[in-house]
Write an enzyme that holds these catalytic residues in place. Sequence first.
Site, PDB file in Angstrom:
ATOM      1  N   ASN A 210       0.848  -1.187   0.000  1.00  0.00           N
ATOM      2  CA  ASN A 210       0.000   0.000   0.000  1.00  0.00           C
ATOM      3  C   ASN A 210       0.885   1.240   0.000  1.00  0.00           C
ATOM      4  O   ASN A 210       2.108   1.145   0.035  1.00  0.00           O
ATOM      5  CB  ASN A 210      -0.958  -0.010   1.205  1.00  0.00           C
ATOM      6  CG  ASN A 210      -0.187  -0.058   2.513  1.00  0.00           C
ATOM      7  OD1 ASN A 210       0.523   0.884   2.861  1.00  0.00           O
ATOM      8  ND2 ASN A 210      -0.312  -1.163   3.240  1.00  0.00           N
ATOM      9  N   LYS A 289       9.355 -16.813 -10.077  1.00  0.00           N
ATOM     10  CA  LYS A 289       8.643 -15.718 -10.752  1.00  0.00           C
ATOM     11  C   LYS A 289       7.558 -16.321 -11.654  1.00  0.00           C
ATOM     12  O   LYS A 289       7.852 -17.208 -12.469  1.00  0.00           O
ATOM     13  CB  LYS A 289       9.652 -14.909 -11.573  1.00  0.00           C
ATOM     14  CG  LYS A 289       9.032 -13.678 -12.170  1.00  0.00           C
ATOM     15  CD  LYS A 289      10.035 -12.861 -12.943  1.00  0.00           C
ATOM     16  CE  LYS A 289       9.280 -11.810 -13.736  1.00  0.00           C
ATOM     17  NZ  LYS A 289       9.994 -11.395 -14.921  1.00  0.00           N
ATOM     18  N   ASP A 306      -4.354  -9.734  13.334  1.00  0.00           N
ATOM     19  CA  ASP A 306      -4.554  -8.323  13.694  1.00  0.00           C
ATOM     20  C   ASP A 306      -3.610  -8.061  14.871  1.00  0.00           C
ATOM     21  O   ASP A 306      -3.906  -8.413  16.014  1.00  0.00           O
ATOM     22  CB  ASP A 306      -6.012  -8.058  14.064  1.00  0.00           C
ATOM     23  CG  ASP A 306      -6.270  -6.564  14.254  1.00  0.00           C
ATOM     24  OD1 ASP A 306      -5.384  -5.876  14.824  1.00  0.00           O
ATOM     25  OD2 ASP A 306      -7.335  -6.088  13.843  1.00  0.00           O
ATOM     26  N   ILE A 307      -2.467  -7.466  14.559  1.00  0.00           N
ATOM     27  CA  ILE A 307      -1.406  -7.307  15.560  1.00  0.00           C
ATOM     28  C   ILE A 307      -1.906  -6.504  16.751  1.00  0.00           C
ATOM     29  O   ILE A 307      -1.770  -6.901  17.910  1.00  0.00           O
ATOM     30  CB  ILE A 307      -0.172  -6.622  14.920  1.00  0.00           C
ATOM     31  CG1 ILE A 307       0.285  -7.410  13.682  1.00  0.00           C
ATOM     32  CG2 ILE A 307       0.962  -6.493  15.935  1.00  0.00           C
ATOM     33  CD1 ILE A 307       1.318  -6.701  12.828  1.00  0.00           C
ATOM     34  N   PHE A 323      -4.233   3.453  15.009  1.00  0.00           N
ATOM     35  CA  PHE A 323      -4.451   4.497  14.010  1.00  0.00           C
ATOM     36  C   PHE A 323      -5.566   4.041  13.082  1.00  0.00           C
ATOM     37  O   PHE A 323      -5.717   2.848  12.832  1.00  0.00           O
ATOM     38  CB  PHE A 323      -3.171   4.740  13.191  1.00  0.00           C
ATOM     39  CG  PHE A 323      -2.334   5.854  13.744  1.00  0.00           C
ATOM     40  CD1 PHE A 323      -1.617   5.672  14.907  1.00  0.00           C
ATOM     41  CD2 PHE A 323      -2.286   7.091  13.113  1.00  0.00           C
ATOM     42  CE1 PHE A 323      -0.856   6.702  15.438  1.00  0.00           C
ATOM     43  CE2 PHE A 323      -1.531   8.127  13.624  1.00  0.00           C
ATOM     44  CZ  PHE A 323      -0.814   7.935  14.793  1.00  0.00           C
ATOM     45  N   LYS A 337     -14.102   1.123  15.875  1.00  0.00           N
ATOM     46  CA  LYS A 337     -12.800   0.444  15.807  1.00  0.00           C
ATOM     47  C   LYS A 337     -12.143   0.402  17.184  1.00  0.00           C
ATOM     48  O   LYS A 337     -11.583  -0.608  17.593  1.00  0.00           O
ATOM     49  CB  LYS A 337     -11.898   1.181  14.812  1.00  0.00           C
ATOM     50  CG  LYS A 337     -10.646   0.413  14.472  1.00  0.00           C
ATOM     51  CD  LYS A 337      -9.973   0.935  13.231  1.00  0.00           C
ATOM     52  CE  LYS A 337     -10.776   0.584  11.991  1.00  0.00           C
ATOM     53  NZ  LYS A 337     -10.111   1.005  10.766  1.00  0.00           N
TER      54      LYS A 337
HETATM   55  O1  C5P Z   1      -8.582  -2.564  11.290  1.00  0.00           O
HETATM   56  P1  C5P Z   1      -7.751  -1.467  10.734  1.00  0.00           P
HETATM   57  O2  C5P Z   1      -6.697  -1.951   9.785  1.00  0.00           O
HETATM   58  O3  C5P Z   1      -8.496  -0.325  10.149  1.00  0.00           O
HETATM   59  O4  C5P Z   1      -7.032  -0.879  12.033  1.00  0.00           O
HETATM   60  C1  C5P Z   1      -5.951   0.000  11.949  1.00  0.00           C
HETATM   61  C2  C5P Z   1      -5.108  -0.142  13.179  1.00  0.00           C
HETATM   62  O5  C5P Z   1      -4.850  -1.524  13.480  1.00  0.00           O
HETATM   63  C3  C5P Z   1      -3.742   0.466  12.971  1.00  0.00           C
HETATM   64  O6  C5P Z   1      -3.300   0.901  14.240  1.00  0.00           O
HETATM   65  C4  C5P Z   1      -2.910  -0.714  12.482  1.00  0.00           C
HETATM   66  O7  C5P Z   1      -1.533  -0.547  12.717  1.00  0.00           O
HETATM   67  C5  C5P Z   1      -3.494  -1.878  13.267  1.00  0.00           C
HETATM   68  N1  C5P Z   1      -3.493  -3.176  12.548  1.00  0.00           N
HETATM   69  C6  C5P Z   1      -2.689  -4.205  12.999  1.00  0.00           C
HETATM   70  N2  C5P Z   1      -2.707  -5.415  12.365  1.00  0.00           N
HETATM   71  C7  C5P Z   1      -3.517  -5.613  11.310  1.00  0.00           C
HETATM   72  C8  C5P Z   1      -4.336  -4.568  10.839  1.00  0.00           C
HETATM   73  C9  C5P Z   1      -4.294  -3.355  11.479  1.00  0.00           C
HETATM   74  O8  C5P Z   1      -1.947  -4.024  13.977  1.00  0.00           O
HETATM   75  N3  C5P Z   1      -3.521  -6.801  10.714  1.00  0.00           N
END
Ligand code: C5P
Length: 396
Positions: A210, A289, A306-307, A323, A337
């Site tokens: 991205n 490739k 989702d970290i 964020f 959120k």
């Molecule tokens: O769910 P969304 O991607 O909109 O949430 C954004 C927040 O969650 C940001 O703080 C981003 O760093 C964190 N995030 C994460 N791991 C993911 C997706 C988002 O830590 N897989």
Amino acid sequence: MTDLTGKKILLGLTGGVAAYKSAELCRLFVKAGADVQVVMTESATRFIAPMTLQALSGKPVFHDMWDARIANHMAHIELSRDRDLILVAPATADFMAKLAHGLADDLLSTLCLAREVPLYVAPAMNRQMWENPATQRNAAQLSADGIHILGPDEGEQACGETGMGRMLEPEALFDHIAIALGDKPLAGKRVLLTAGPTFEPIDTVRGITNLSSGKMGFAVAQAAVEAGAQVTLIAGPTALATPTGVRRENVMTAREMHRAVMAHVAEADVFIGVAAVADYYVANASDRKLKKSNGKPRIELEENPDILAEVAALPNAPYCVGFAAETENLHEYAQAKRASKKIPLLAANLAHNAFGRDENELILFHDEGETRLPRASKLEVARGLIREIAARLPNR
Ligand code: C5P
């Protein structure tokens, strides 16, 4: 203007045309309430009269190693003992070379060598002198020795040339020193954060990523260091330079980012997820490739961890900050959120598209409602965010 009441600065001047700007710098420090002791080299006194700086600082100016005004003849030690820091502005190429080699043949260089306090230098010289490999080597050595180099700036020079080497303007130097002398609301705290994009390979050369530049996350890392924290930054692919004092680990994929975060999270007091983490990875990524002649590839996506949500759910979770980049219904989505990830603080980007820009604007959502951080440079906004985090951090 930042209040510097009670702060004690030793302002050193060496022999460059920019010395006249240091009179203004001295005035700014004094106006902010600081106690300024000026020390000049002999050549600095050729560019600006000690009397000018004496009038502005309200204190006698020293330039002679053998000055009899200090009773024990230890001016090289005494003058910096009660100071919070030393700033040498302007710092000539010659003075930087002396510092790099530990030479001490006049009062100012001896003071710098005998110091116990942080040393800041503001280089000022002709662009060729600055670009000379010897000066560059010396600058690198000073940084490695923990001396802070402020500037130089690019622009018109007194010699008529244009390029790198101008001393930073007095206002900019004032701001740097005010930050260095500022409060350290995160002293003793450990901050872990993620920044930048992730890159999810499709094959050995292609992938899903991205447009996150990492600028906001790197600014938050810098602001946390300024606030006195020990900072570990887990960075996705970006060419940004690591802010001074930040420990950085580079990762490519969301799963690598997840692993790196989990390896450090136990020691963290604060976790800030600034990275734009990919929601999915390619489960059938090819280790070769892909060839067009083999037909349209089928890409199978699997969900990434989702970290942030995982960190927030840990039994002894650090204070978690997320964020959000929303393009519509910002308030509604941001609150949702914050609730779904169970985090105390969520920063929503207000800038229409903050990605890659140098400025940002945030709304912080928390238990008490909202706090707006108005449009400013990402570093200014990051400082505001760090102040807010420090004020909300429970005593652990
Ligand atoms: O769910 P969304 O991607 O909109 O949430 C954004 C927040 O969650 C940001 O703080 C981003 O760093 C964190 N995030 C994460 N791991 C993911 C997706 C988002 O830590 N897989």
